[in-house]
Structures are given as structure tokens and as C-alpha cells.
Scaffold this motif. Sequence first.
Motif, short mmCIF file in Angstrom:
data_model
loop_
_atom_site.label_atom_id
_atom_site.label_comp_id
_atom_site.label_asym_id
_atom_site.label_seq_id
_atom_site.Cartn_x
_atom_site.Cartn_y
_atom_site.Cartn_z
N CYS A 1 36.25 29.98 38.18
CA CYS A 1 37.18 29.61 39.25
C CYS A 1 38.17 28.55 38.78
CB CYS A 1 36.42 29.15 40.48
SG CYS A 1 35.49 30.47 41.30
N GLU A 2 37.69 27.60 38.01
CA GLU A 2 38.60 26.58 37.48
C GLU A 2 39.65 27.21 36.58
OE1 GLU A 2 38.82 23.07 37.92
OE2 GLU A 2 37.71 23.77 39.69
N GLN A 3 39.23 28.13 35.72
CA GLN A 3 40.18 28.77 34.82
C GLN A 3 41.18 29.63 35.59
OE1 GLN A 3 38.49 30.42 31.29
NE2 GLN A 3 40.28 31.65 30.80
N LEU A 4 40.70 30.34 36.62
CA LEU A 4 41.59 31.19 37.41
C LEU A 4 42.62 30.33 38.16
CD1 LEU A 4 39.06 33.82 38.78
CD2 LEU A 4 40.99 34.26 37.25
N ARG A 5 42.21 29.20 38.67
CA ARG A 5 43.16 28.32 39.35
C ARG A 5 44.20 27.77 38.38
NH1 ARG A 5 38.22 26.55 41.92
NH2 ARG A 5 38.17 27.29 44.08
N GLU A 6 43.75 27.39 37.18
CA GLU A 6 44.69 26.89 36.17
C GLU A 6 45.71 27.96 35.78
OE1 GLU A 6 42.35 25.54 32.92
OE2 GLU A 6 41.42 23.89 34.03
N LYS A 7 45.22 29.18 35.56
CA LYS A 7 46.12 30.28 35.18
C LYS A 7 47.07 30.62 36.31
CE LYS A 7 44.31 31.08 31.08
NZ LYS A 7 45.08 30.84 29.82
N ASP A 8 46.56 30.57 37.55
CA ASP A 8 47.42 30.89 38.69
C ASP A 8 48.53 29.88 38.84
OD1 ASP A 8 47.76 32.57 41.21
OD2 ASP A 8 47.66 30.55 42.05
N ALA A 9 48.23 28.62 38.54
CA ALA A 9 49.25 27.58 38.63
C ALA A 9 50.36 27.81 37.60
CB ALA A 9 48.61 26.20 38.41
N ILE A 10 50.01 28.43 36.48
CA ILE A 10 50.99 28.68 35.41
C ILE A 10 51.71 30.00 35.60
CG2 ILE A 10 51.30 29.00 32.93
CD1 ILE A 10 48.79 27.24 32.54
N GLY B 1 51.07 32.39 38.26
CA GLY B 1 51.16 32.95 39.60
C GLY B 1 50.47 34.30 39.67
N GLY B 2 51.07 35.21 40.42
CA GLY B 2 50.46 36.54 40.59
C GLY B 2 50.97 37.57 39.61
N SER B 3 51.21 37.16 38.38
CA SER B 3 51.76 38.10 37.39
C SER B 3 50.84 39.29 37.15
CB SER B 3 52.04 37.38 36.07
OG SER B 3 50.84 36.84 35.54
N TRP B 4 49.53 39.09 37.35
CA TRP B 4 48.57 40.16 37.10
C TRP B 4 48.77 41.35 38.03
CZ3 TRP B 4 45.09 41.90 40.73
CH2 TRP B 4 44.96 41.11 41.90
N CYS B 5 49.33 41.12 39.23
CA CYS B 5 49.53 42.23 40.17
C CYS B 5 51.01 42.51 40.42
CB CYS B 5 48.81 41.94 41.49
SG CYS B 5 49.37 40.45 42.35
N ARG C 1 53.04 44.40 38.98
CA ARG C 1 53.42 45.82 38.88
C ARG C 1 52.50 46.72 39.70
NH1 ARG C 1 54.65 43.06 34.50
NH2 ARG C 1 56.72 43.35 33.55
N GLY C 2 51.91 46.14 40.72
CA GLY C 2 51.12 46.93 41.65
C GLY C 2 49.73 47.27 41.15
N GLY C 3 49.08 48.16 41.89
CA GLY C 3 47.69 48.51 41.59
C GLY C 3 47.50 49.19 40.25
N GLN C 4 48.46 50.01 39.85
CA GLN C 4 48.33 50.68 38.55
C GLN C 4 48.41 49.67 37.41
OE1 GLN C 4 51.43 53.65 38.71
NE2 GLN C 4 50.05 55.18 39.60
N GLY C 5 49.35 48.74 37.52
CA GLY C 5 49.47 47.71 36.49
C GLY C 5 48.22 46.85 36.43
N ALA C 6 47.65 46.53 37.61
CA ALA C 6 46.43 45.73 37.65
C ALA C 6 45.27 46.48 37.01
CB ALA C 6 46.09 45.37 39.09
N PHE C 7 45.21 47.79 37.24
CA PHE C 7 44.13 48.56 36.62
C PHE C 7 44.27 48.57 35.11
CE2 PHE C 7 42.47 52.37 34.66
CZ PHE C 7 41.14 52.31 35.04
N ASP D 1 37.32 37.42 30.30
CA ASP D 1 38.59 37.86 30.87
C ASP D 1 38.39 39.05 31.81
OD1 ASP D 1 39.98 35.94 29.48
OD2 ASP D 1 40.57 37.29 27.84
N LEU D 2 37.57 40.00 31.40
CA LEU D 2 37.30 41.18 32.23
C LEU D 2 36.67 40.75 33.55
CD1 LEU D 2 37.16 44.20 32.73
CD2 LEU D 2 35.05 44.27 31.38
N ARG D 3 35.69 39.87 33.48
CA ARG D 3 35.02 39.40 34.69
C ARG D 3 36.00 38.69 35.63
NH1 ARG D 3 31.56 36.57 32.27
NH2 ARG D 3 32.62 34.57 32.48
N ARG D 4 36.84 37.84 35.06
CA ARG D 4 37.78 37.09 35.90
C ARG D 4 38.86 37.99 36.49
NH1 ARG D 4 36.15 33.24 32.05
NH2 ARG D 4 37.63 33.98 30.49
N TYR D 5 39.30 38.99 35.75
CA TYR D 5 40.28 39.93 36.31
C TYR D 5 39.66 40.73 37.46
CZ TYR D 5 43.77 39.21 32.63
OH TYR D 5 44.73 38.67 31.80
N LEU D 6 38.39 41.10 37.31
CA LEU D 6 37.70 41.80 38.40
C LEU D 6 37.61 40.90 39.63
CD1 LEU D 6 34.87 43.45 36.29
CD2 LEU D 6 36.55 44.72 37.65
#
Length: 206
Positions: free
Chosen positions: A85-94, A96-100, A102-108, A139-144
Amino acid sequence: MTYIAHIDEVAKRYGFVQPFLARAMGIWEYLERDAKLLGYDILSEHLRSTSQTEEGSLGRSLRTNIQSMIIILYEQEGATTHADCEQLREKDAIYGGSWCKRGGQGAFMMLARKADRVAEFMKNGASAIHADNEDTLGDLRRYLILVEAWHVEQEVPIAKRAEAMLVETLSPPVARFCCDALRTGYCDRCGAWLTPGVTQQLCELP
């Protein structure tokens, strides 16, 4: 016996695999299958559906497998929810929501790249406790976790609408009881857990 010639190959391929890793990647096969049938849209509303349609069933199966993989991947030595959770918060601060973005396909595809790396080092007989492999599993666990958290966020407005409706239409004591049941999923009155279908029916009441 000619099969003896293969014992080194088999031992090298499977002897290193930690049980949790084999189970996690077994679930990934089902997750990927269901995602393909939904057009690889892992953020689809079907993952939150209570309908009995084929898409609804696929979505529920996909969501369950996401949750199951998170649970199993926490069997990795040294993995903690606090650190994730700490790592996810740090990454989100840098980022943001870049992981999603491009939508659900990009996230997959983001998930698939990590899962493919895990499958590759398993196939090659690499050590599952190698530092790079540990990072990949993390990384896989945190992306899930991000995917599951995204769906939880989409469900918040539904619960709030249901609570508002109950407060407006029921007597205060009953409304208070129903709102608590919706938040916790547990019905004190009958001693049972509410199913998603019950919550959905409450939300759809006029």
C-alpha cells in the motif's frame, strides 16, 4: 529406460517452483481465458454484474480470480500489505492513474506483461526467489490490487444510492439497520451474509 534421460529436465523445470507460485499461475490461465472472452476489458462493468447473462458470469469469474491471485501472491516470502500500500500510494503520487489511462484492455496488458515474465522464468527453471523475480511478482500483485480497488470504487456510488433510498423510504430504525447491512454485507436480523444479488435488488427498487 529411456525416460530416465528426462529426469534432470523435469526436476530442473519443476523442482524450484514454490507451491504458491504454481497455484497463482494456474489461476492466471483461467483469468486470461475469461478476459479474452470479454475482449480483454478487465475494467468492464461485467466484473461487477449480478446478472445471469454469459457476460455477467464471465465477469464474476474474472473478478473472483483476480481476488484469488492477490490472496495467493501474498504467500510470497516478505510480502506485506503495508509495504504494498505504501508503494502504491507513492507511485500514484508520481504517475497518477497512468495504469488505466488506456482503459480495461491497456490495464489487462499491463498485468499480462508481468504474468508472462513469471511464466517465462518458471519455464526456464529460474529461481523463484531471485531478486528480479521477486520484484516481478510484487508488481503483478500490486497491479491486481489496483484493478480490484478500481472496481470497489465503482461500487461505492451504488451503495450510497441504496442507503439514501432506504433512509428516505423507511422508518429510521429500519433504515439504520438496512444501511449497516449494506455496508458490512451481514444481516444481524437473520444471521446471514447478504448476497450481491440482494444488494442489487435494493438498489433497483423504485
